[in-house]
Design an enzyme around this catalytic site. Structure first.
Site, PDB file in Angstrom:
ATOM      1  N   LYS A   1     -29.306 -34.281  -3.501  1.00  0.00           N
ATOM      2  CA  LYS A   1     -28.302 -34.512  -2.460  1.00  0.00           C
ATOM      3  C   LYS A   1     -27.252 -35.521  -2.922  1.00  0.00           C
ATOM      4  O   LYS A   1     -26.052 -35.344  -2.662  1.00  0.00           O
ATOM      5  CB  LYS A   1     -28.978 -35.037  -1.188  1.00  0.00           C
ATOM      6  N   ASN A   2     -27.685 -36.571  -3.618  1.00  0.00           N
ATOM      7  CA  ASN A   2     -26.753 -37.622  -4.008  1.00  0.00           C
ATOM      8  C   ASN A   2     -25.791 -37.191  -5.108  1.00  0.00           C
ATOM      9  O   ASN A   2     -24.804 -37.882  -5.378  1.00  0.00           O
ATOM     10  CB  ASN A   2     -27.527 -38.868  -4.450  1.00  0.00           C
TER      11      ASN A   2
ATOM     12  N   ARG B   1     -22.721 -41.682   5.772  1.00  0.00           N
ATOM     13  CA  ARG B   1     -22.282 -42.697   4.832  1.00  0.00           C
ATOM     14  C   ARG B   1     -21.538 -42.096   3.633  1.00  0.00           C
ATOM     15  O   ARG B   1     -20.536 -42.633   3.159  1.00  0.00           O
ATOM     16  CB  ARG B   1     -23.500 -43.489   4.348  1.00  0.00           C
TER      17      ARG B   1
ATOM     18  N   CYS C   1     -25.961 -44.466   8.257  1.00  0.00           N
ATOM     19  CA  CYS C   1     -26.882 -45.175   7.376  1.00  0.00           C
ATOM     20  C   CYS C   1     -27.549 -46.318   8.137  1.00  0.00           C
ATOM     21  O   CYS C   1     -26.888 -47.119   8.786  1.00  0.00           O
ATOM     22  CB  CYS C   1     -26.117 -45.733   6.171  1.00  0.00           C
TER      23      CYS C   1
ATOM     24  N   ARG D   1     -23.600 -52.418   4.262  1.00  0.00           N
ATOM     25  CA  ARG D   1     -23.155 -51.914   2.965  1.00  0.00           C
ATOM     26  C   ARG D   1     -21.641 -52.028   2.897  1.00  0.00           C
ATOM     27  O   ARG D   1     -20.926 -51.111   3.278  1.00  0.00           O
ATOM     28  CB  ARG D   1     -23.588 -50.455   2.771  1.00  0.00           C
ATOM     29  N   PRO D   2     -21.127 -53.175   2.452  1.00  0.00           N
ATOM     30  CA  PRO D   2     -19.680 -53.383   2.448  1.00  0.00           C
ATOM     31  C   PRO D   2     -18.974 -52.461   1.469  1.00  0.00           C
ATOM     32  O   PRO D   2     -19.572 -51.940   0.524  1.00  0.00           O
ATOM     33  CB  PRO D   2     -19.545 -54.854   2.021  1.00  0.00           C
ATOM     34  N   ILE D   3     -17.678 -52.256   1.702  1.00  0.00           N
ATOM     35  CA  ILE D   3     -16.896 -51.354   0.848  1.00  0.00           C
ATOM     36  C   ILE D   3     -15.926 -52.127  -0.043  1.00  0.00           C
ATOM     37  O   ILE D   3     -14.997 -51.543  -0.591  1.00  0.00           O
ATOM     38  CB  ILE D   3     -16.129 -50.328   1.700  1.00  0.00           C
ATOM     39  N   ASP D   4     -16.145 -53.427  -0.195  1.00  0.00           N
ATOM     40  CA  ASP D   4     -15.202 -54.241  -0.963  1.00  0.00           C
ATOM     41  C   ASP D   4     -15.053 -53.766  -2.409  1.00  0.00           C
ATOM     42  O   ASP D   4     -13.947 -53.802  -2.969  1.00  0.00           O
ATOM     43  CB  ASP D   4     -15.605 -55.720  -0.930  1.00  0.00           C
ATOM     44  N   GLN D   5     -16.135 -53.281  -3.016  1.00  0.00           N
ATOM     45  CA  GLN D   5     -16.040 -52.837  -4.404  1.00  0.00           C
ATOM     46  C   GLN D   5     -15.270 -51.516  -4.527  1.00  0.00           C
ATOM     47  O   GLN D   5     -14.592 -51.277  -5.520  1.00  0.00           O
ATOM     48  CB  GLN D   5     -17.444 -52.697  -5.017  1.00  0.00           C
TER      49      GLN D   5
END
Length: 238
Positions: free
Chosen positions: A22-23, A92, A116, A121-125
């Site tokens: 799936k991933n 997610r 999720c 789970r931050p999205i900063d990256q």
């Protein structure tokens, strides 16, 4: 109290079929937005997340069908750069739509994804990767807006290993001008499979599976037929 009684030392034999990963599958669905030609994915697992992603692509304007078990066909000739909020918030993995939409359509608008329960789970990256490639990123009322008039290859160093941001960086960098070097990249098998899928579309990606991935951008990508790797978690469970 219910209990399980297990008599050991019984020899096991036979064969089992392992579903596709799936991933790896979900980012490949998103990657089909990078071309207006048809992409055919095989060994696709029959999961709700797959159907959600298919519905999102359909709402964006892609032609998508499931002609037989485990096979999906996607052709994104004319697609929108605004992902439907009601669907995106359920999953997610919809965050990986940002990379291909920004690369092909120059703009992307996707809501902060849900679906999720693993905590924050931050999205900063993710945003760091897009900014490094020359895009402008804004967050407003729960929407992530990316403006990428011209993506330029760059050096991206992730402060921590992140599968999602590595995927988005790859999906955006394949059409950026010049060389992109992603350092401290995720090394999971589905990262390698995504790179192989993109290379079969005409991308130029080296080093997937190591902590340094190098991507030389190309102007156009073509359609492809690709079989997704088996899911290592399912295989390990057996």
């Amino acid at each position: 109290m219910d209990c399980l009684l297990i008599n050991g030392k019984c020899r096991l034999n036979g064969e089992v079929s392992v579903s596709g990963a799936k991933n790896a599958c979900l980012p490949m669905f998103a990657a089909a937005l990078l071309t207006d030609q048809k992409c055919v994915l095989k060994n696709v697992p029959d999961l709700s997340d797959v159907r959600f992603m298919a519905e999102i692509l359909g709402q964006l304007g892609a032609q998508i069908s499931n002609p037989s078990k485990g096979v999906w066909e996607i052709q994104a000739k004319n697609v929108s750069n605004i992902a439907p909020y009601e669907l995106v918030r359920k999953m997610r993995a919809s965050i990986c739509l940002l990379g291909p939409m920004a690369a092909r359509l120059k703009k992307a608008s996707v809501s902060m994804p849900g679906g999720c329960y693993l905590g924050d789970r931050p999205i900063d990256q993710h945003l760091k990767a897009f900014t490094s490639l020359g895009a402008t990123c804004t967050l407003d009322n729960g929407m992530i807006d990316i403006c990428a008039d011209k993506l330029i290859g760059s050096q991206i160093y992730f402060d921590k290993i992140t599968v999602g941001a590595t995927i988005n960086a790859m999906l955006a960098a394949v059409k950026a001008t010049g060389l992109t070097v992603i350092e401290n990249a995720a090394k999971e098998p589905h990262i390698v499979d995504l790179a192989n899928f993109l290379n079969s579309m005409g991308a130029d990606i080296m080093g997937a599976g190591t902590d340094v991935i190098k991507i030389r951008g190309v102007k156009t990508l073509k359609g492809t037929t690709y079989a997704i790797i088996p899911d290592q978690i399912e295989a390990g469970t057996y």
